[in-house]
Design a protein around this motif. Structure first.
Motif, PDB file in Angstrom:
ATOM      1  N   SER A 141      21.407  26.955  12.406  1.00 50.38           N
ATOM      2  CA  SER A 141      20.098  27.420  12.842  1.00 50.38           C
ATOM      3  C   SER A 141      19.553  26.522  13.933  1.00 50.38           C
ATOM      4  CB  SER A 141      19.139  27.492  11.668  1.00 50.38           C
ATOM      5  OG  SER A 141      18.998  26.213  11.103  1.00 50.38           O
ATOM      6  N   THR A 142      18.722  27.066  14.773  1.00 45.99           N
ATOM      7  CA  THR A 142      18.099  26.274  15.836  1.00 45.99           C
ATOM      8  C   THR A 142      16.593  26.262  15.621  1.00 45.99           C
ATOM      9  OG1 THR A 142      17.957  28.192  17.280  1.00 45.99           O
ATOM     10  CG2 THR A 142      19.907  26.785  17.505  1.00 45.99           C
ATOM     11  N   HIS A 143      16.001  25.166  15.952  1.00 48.84           N
ATOM     12  CA  HIS A 143      14.546  25.022  15.851  1.00 48.84           C
ATOM     13  C   HIS A 143      14.020  24.617  17.228  1.00 48.84           C
ATOM     14  CE1 HIS A 143      14.613  25.298  11.496  1.00 48.84           C
ATOM     15  NE2 HIS A 143      15.674  24.514  11.527  1.00 48.84           N
ATOM     16  N   ASP A 144      13.199  25.460  17.805  1.00 50.83           N
ATOM     17  CA  ASP A 144      12.660  25.150  19.134  1.00 50.83           C
ATOM     18  C   ASP A 144      11.295  24.562  19.049  1.00 50.83           C
ATOM     19  OD1 ASP A 144      14.920  25.984  20.447  1.00 50.83           O
ATOM     20  OD2 ASP A 144      14.231  28.064  20.524  1.00 50.83           O
TER      21      ASP A 144
END
Length: 144
Positions: A141-144
């Motif tokens: 997952s990516t968190h911006d």
């Protein structure tokens, strides 16, 4: 002071149980009675994976004096002979009535197929099924 072992590496996660099993096995390895063999058997019909047989020399024991049980992850064999309480008069007694307990730690998935007593040898057949190969994709997952 903490104890160092081969399992104290930070790359080996969750192997604490194996370390405890190895400690238990090393303590039990000193008792040599009854003698035993462990052999690999040819595959039987309907059994996938490896077949093993543990054979213990239990001369003098009857079927009723032996107990084979699975306790958690161990195969435990117990033998209990009762003394004849003075019913006989021995001139020499080299065969003693004795008790024993022999435990074998089993890997996960090993099945106990059965036990057989013949000619003073107790044979216990085991099967180790081939493990299923599990590959699982882990999403990132990516968190911006």
């Amino acid at each position: 002071m903490s104890r160092l072992s081969a399992f104290s590496s930070p790359l080996l996660l969750g192997f604490d149980d194996i370390e405890r099993v190895l400690d238990r096995v090393s303590k039990a390895a000193n008792d040599g009675y009854p003698p035993y063999n462990i052999e690999r058997l040819p595959r039987a019909d309907g059994v996938t994976g490896e077949m093993l047989r543990i054979t213990l020399a239990v001369a003098g024991f009857t079927r009723d004096q032996l107990d084979v049980s699975a306790e958690e992850n161990q195969l435990v064999i117990r033998g209990c002979q009762s003394d004849d309480n003075g019913e006989r008069q021995y001139l020499h007694r080299g065969i003693a009535a004795r008790q024993f307990q022999r435990a074998f730690v089993l890997a996960e998935g090993i099945e106990i197929l059965g036990a057989d007593l013949k000619d003073g040898l107790l044979s216990i057949d085991l099967a180790r099924p081939e493990p299923a190969r599990i590959v699982r994709k882990i999403d990132i997952s990516t968190h911006d």
